[in-house]
Write an enzyme that holds these catalytic residues in place. Structure first.
Site, mmCIF file in Angstrom:
data_model
loop_
_atom_site.group_PDB
_atom_site.id
_atom_site.type_symbol
_atom_site.label_atom_id
_atom_site.label_comp_id
_atom_site.label_asym_id
_atom_site.label_seq_id
_atom_site.Cartn_x
_atom_site.Cartn_y
_atom_site.Cartn_z
ATOM 1 N N CYS A 251 0.276 4.874 6.929
ATOM 2 C CA CYS A 251 -0.230 4.795 8.335
ATOM 3 C C CYS A 251 0.783 3.759 9.150
ATOM 4 O O CYS A 251 1.065 2.610 8.936
ATOM 5 C CB CYS A 251 -1.514 3.885 7.985
ATOM 6 S SG CYS A 251 -2.367 4.509 6.806
ATOM 7 N N CYS B 226 -16.799 -8.599 5.299
ATOM 8 C CA CYS B 226 -16.387 -7.089 5.030
ATOM 9 C C CYS B 226 -14.791 -7.286 3.916
ATOM 10 O O CYS B 226 -14.049 -8.293 4.573
ATOM 11 C CB CYS B 226 -15.707 -6.322 6.468
ATOM 12 S SG CYS B 226 -15.006 -5.078 6.131
ATOM 13 N N CYS C 187 0.651 -1.294 0.019
ATOM 14 C CA CYS C 187 -0.046 0.204 0.095
ATOM 15 C C CYS C 187 0.921 1.249 -0.061
ATOM 16 O O CYS C 187 1.749 1.330 0.781
ATOM 17 C CB CYS C 187 -0.922 -0.172 1.256
ATOM 18 S SG CYS C 187 -1.956 1.473 1.145
ATOM 19 N N CYS D 172 -19.383 2.782 8.388
ATOM 20 C CA CYS D 172 -18.673 2.121 9.380
ATOM 21 C C CYS D 172 -17.573 3.127 9.772
ATOM 22 O O CYS D 172 -16.564 2.971 8.682
ATOM 23 C CB CYS D 172 -18.504 0.532 8.895
ATOM 24 S SG CYS D 172 -17.300 -0.186 10.078
ATOM 25 N N ARG E 241 -18.333 -1.685 17.529
ATOM 26 C CA ARG E 241 -17.513 -2.996 17.280
ATOM 27 C C ARG E 241 -16.291 -2.918 18.320
ATOM 28 O O ARG E 241 -15.576 -2.206 18.005
ATOM 29 C CB ARG E 241 -17.399 -3.116 15.891
ATOM 30 C CG ARG E 241 -16.402 -4.527 15.829
ATOM 31 C CD ARG E 241 -16.434 -5.160 14.332
ATOM 32 N NE ARG E 241 -17.788 -5.022 13.575
ATOM 33 C CZ ARG E 241 -18.063 -4.168 12.830
ATOM 34 N NH1 ARG E 241 -17.365 -3.469 11.977
ATOM 35 N NH2 ARG E 241 -19.435 -4.199 11.970
ATOM 36 N N CYS F 83 0.218 0.034 10.231
ATOM 37 C CA CYS F 83 -0.460 -0.714 9.310
ATOM 38 C C CYS F 83 0.879 -1.647 8.873
ATOM 39 O O CYS F 83 1.668 -1.201 8.319
ATOM 40 C CB CYS F 83 -0.922 -0.232 8.169
ATOM 41 S SG CYS F 83 -1.911 -1.342 7.139
ATOM 42 N N CYS G 200 -19.654 -5.446 3.210
ATOM 43 C CA CYS G 200 -18.921 -4.275 3.779
ATOM 44 C C CYS G 200 -17.723 -4.183 2.961
ATOM 45 O O CYS G 200 -17.152 -5.373 2.572
ATOM 46 C CB CYS G 200 -18.771 -4.319 5.243
ATOM 47 S SG CYS G 200 -17.691 -2.858 5.758
HETATM 48 N N1 SAM Z 1 -6.582 0.639 2.956
HETATM 49 C C1 SAM Z 1 -7.987 1.013 3.409
HETATM 50 C C2 SAM Z 1 -7.941 2.151 4.364
HETATM 51 O O1 SAM Z 1 -6.943 2.475 5.125
HETATM 52 O O2 SAM Z 1 -8.807 3.011 4.442
HETATM 53 C C3 SAM Z 1 -8.675 -0.094 4.137
HETATM 54 C C4 SAM Z 1 -7.840 -1.112 5.012
HETATM 55 S S1 SAM Z 1 -7.406 -0.407 6.190
HETATM 56 C C5 SAM Z 1 -6.493 -1.882 6.741
HETATM 57 C C6 SAM Z 1 -8.694 -0.277 7.599
HETATM 58 C C7 SAM Z 1 -8.376 -0.086 8.881
HETATM 59 O O3 SAM Z 1 -7.701 -0.985 9.472
HETATM 60 C C8 SAM Z 1 -7.518 1.248 9.131
HETATM 61 O O4 SAM Z 1 -8.156 2.428 9.028
HETATM 62 C C9 SAM Z 1 -7.136 1.054 10.487
HETATM 63 O O5 SAM Z 1 -8.170 1.663 11.351
HETATM 64 C C10 SAM Z 1 -7.256 -0.312 10.747
HETATM 65 N N2 SAM Z 1 -6.192 -1.024 11.056
HETATM 66 C C11 SAM Z 1 -5.141 -1.273 10.438
HETATM 67 N N3 SAM Z 1 -3.791 -1.983 10.894
HETATM 68 C C12 SAM Z 1 -4.133 -1.934 12.238
HETATM 69 C C13 SAM Z 1 -3.615 -2.444 13.460
HETATM 70 N N4 SAM Z 1 -2.347 -2.849 13.417
HETATM 71 N N5 SAM Z 1 -4.069 -2.467 14.472
HETATM 72 C C14 SAM Z 1 -5.531 -1.864 14.571
HETATM 73 N N6 SAM Z 1 -6.051 -1.452 13.536
HETATM 74 C C15 SAM Z 1 -5.576 -1.433 12.326
HETATM 75 C C1 DTB Z 2 -11.599 -1.978 11.432
HETATM 76 O O1 DTB Z 2 -11.884 -0.789 11.895
HETATM 77 N N1 DTB Z 2 -10.711 -3.041 11.666
HETATM 78 C C2 DTB Z 2 -10.633 -3.846 10.670
HETATM 79 C C3 DTB Z 2 -11.442 -3.379 9.521
HETATM 80 N N2 DTB Z 2 -12.117 -2.221 9.997
HETATM 81 C C4 DTB Z 2 -11.078 -3.527 8.147
HETATM 82 C C5 DTB Z 2 -9.050 -4.110 10.348
HETATM 83 C C6 DTB Z 2 -8.328 -4.225 11.467
HETATM 84 C C7 DTB Z 2 -6.945 -4.631 10.659
HETATM 85 C C8 DTB Z 2 -6.076 -5.267 11.703
HETATM 86 C C9 DTB Z 2 -4.386 -5.455 11.244
HETATM 87 C C10 DTB Z 2 -4.509 -6.560 10.300
HETATM 88 O O2 DTB Z 2 -4.903 -7.611 10.568
HETATM 89 O O3 DTB Z 2 -3.751 -6.323 9.055
HETATM 90 FE FE1 SF4 Z 3 -2.860 1.118 3.255
HETATM 91 FE FE2 SF4 Z 3 -2.871 -0.004 5.807
HETATM 92 FE FE3 SF4 Z 3 -3.000 2.807 5.535
HETATM 93 FE FE4 SF4 Z 3 -4.873 1.200 4.701
HETATM 94 S S1 SF4 Z 3 -4.343 1.451 6.699
HETATM 95 S S2 SF4 Z 3 -4.080 2.889 3.582
HETATM 96 S S3 SF4 Z 3 -3.779 -0.710 4.046
HETATM 97 S S4 SF4 Z 3 -1.221 1.526 4.984
#
Ligand code: SAM
Ligand code: DTB
Ligand code: SF4
Length: 338
Positions: free
Chosen positions: A72, A112, A68, A203, A275, A75, A143
């Site tokens: 973030c 989702c 990606c 959401c 949630r 992430c 979702c």
């Molecule tokens: N890339 C898209 C975005 O960021 O909008 C969708 C997928 S992203 C992984 C969805 C959400 O997962 C993020 O906005 C974040 O709130 C959550 N998330 C990602 N990594 C996480 C982590 N290590 N711990 C908790 N929540 C996480």
């Molecule tokens: C949200 O608020 N939490 C979910 C979903 N929306 C997409 C994602 C959590 C991701 C946790 C890190 C991972 O498994 O990569």
């Molecule tokens: Fe990309 Fe992860 Fe950020 Fe979603 S949360 S935009 S997958 S870096």
């Protein structure tokens, strides 16, 4: 303090406790309540709006993993950090349908689909639209979380029958720049407005345990509660610390403060489904039980979130049985009693 916050759940006009003008001081005062007072109030709000022992369960699938372009700091899927993620291109529709079927058999009511994109291209969106149709045809709510959307893309997803779009604010506007620099808070709010205008249920939540202050948790919840309409679904994630990400090694959040965050979210957004999202694998059963009492009424179900671990399904079933919790749509799923 207690006098300032009368037991609003006793109001026969339930709708009247839905507010969009929460001040930071009021929210901070809720956080500062004695724990028992806070939980009592939150649980009362919860009972006035929801069945107290029913939990909605959603299953996640990463339909496009890793690489990606966004940065973030939490992430594992960001290309900016060196993590142990196996990249995957957009999955074929039949694989997504197979996963959705399995989720339904296991008792989930919503599926989702998450993609590690900054935003979908129109070509990618065509593929996701196909997936939405195919997953809906299995009798599941749909979702998607695909990053930023423009108005046209949101309308196309709505026309495809997408039920929910997940797009998180993640943290307070003040802390946001410490976590993400490649997309602005304003851009997130714009995407949420497009989703709302298209008629898709929203959401939207955030992550705690990222080293933010108590004021930042207050600020995040204020932003969510003061959106023009409350998100139908509010995921509260506890940071899953992944090696290689900048937030790996962040001091853990006090579990009591986490439960307080759930309770305050419940009070501010009485009718929303809150949630208990990422981070459950790192939580005790007792903390989860406290969160369900405080107003959480939804979880991600299935042994994987997007790329990280989630509790095993049988462990969740055992926990539900111990707590006398039922899932939405229970009984419709062949494997639900397993
Ligand atoms: N890339 C898209 C975005 O960021 O909008 C969708 C997928 S992203 C992984 C969805 C959400 O997962 C993020 O906005 C974040 O709130 C959550 N998330 C990602 N990594 C996480 C982590 N290590 N711990 C908790 N929540 C996480
Ligand atoms: C949200 O608020 N939490 C979910 C979903 N929306 C997409 C994602 C959590 C991701 C946790 C890190 C991972 O498994 O990569
Ligand atoms: Fe990309 Fe992860 Fe950020 Fe979603 S949360 S935009 S997958 S870096």
């Amino acid at each position: 303090m207690i006098e300032r916050y009368p037991p609003i759940w006793q109001d026969p006009m339930h709708g009247s406790d839905i507010r969009h003008d929460w001040q930071r001081e009021e929210i901070a005062a809720l956080f500062a309540l004695a724990f028992n007072d806070l939980l009592y109030q939150a649980h009362g709000v919860h009972r006035a709006h929801h069945h107290p022992s029913t939990v909605q369960i959603s299953t996640l699938l990463s339909i496009k993993t890793g690489a990606c372009p966004e940065d973030c700091a939490y992430c594992p899927q960001s290309s900016h950090y060196d993590t142990q993620i196996e990249r995957e291109r957009l999955l074929p529709v039949d694989e997504v349908v197979a996963a959705a079927r399995a989720a339904k058999r296991a008792g989930a009511t919503r599926f989702c689909m998450g993609a590690a994109w900054r935003n979908p291209t129109d070509k990618n969106l065509n593929k996701v639209i196909e997936m939405v149709g195919a997953v809906r045809a299995q009798g599941l709510e749909t979702c998607a979380t695909l990053g930023m959307l423009n108005a046209g893309q949101a309308s196309r997803l709505a026309a495809a029958g997408l039920d929910y779009y997940n797009h998180n604010l993640d943290t307070s506007p003040e802390y946001y720049g410490n976590v993400i620099t490649t997309r602005t808070y304003r851009e997130r709010l714009d995407t949420l407005a497009h989703v709302r205008d298209a008629g898709i249920s929203v959401c939207c939540g955030g992550i705690v345990g990222m080293g933010e202050s108590a004021a930042d948790r207050t600020g995040l919840l204020q932003q969510l509660a003061n959106l023009p309409r409350h998100p139908e679904s509010v995921p509260i994630n506890l940071l899953v610390q992944v090696e290689g990400t900048p937030l790996h090694g962040t001091a853990a959040l006090d579990p009591i403060e986490f439960a307080r965050t759930i309770a305050v979210a419940r009070i501010l957004m009485p009718a929303s489904v809150v949630r208990l999202s990422a981070g459950r694998a790192q939580m005790s059963d007792e903390l989860q039980a406290l969160c369900f009492f405080a107003g959480a009424n939804s979880i991600f179900y299935g042994d994987k979130l997007l790329t990280t671990e989630n509790p095993e399904q049988h462990a969740d079933r055992q926990l539900f049985a111990r707590l006398g919790l039922h899932t939405v749509g229970e009984g419709n799923a062949p494997d639900a009693a397993a």
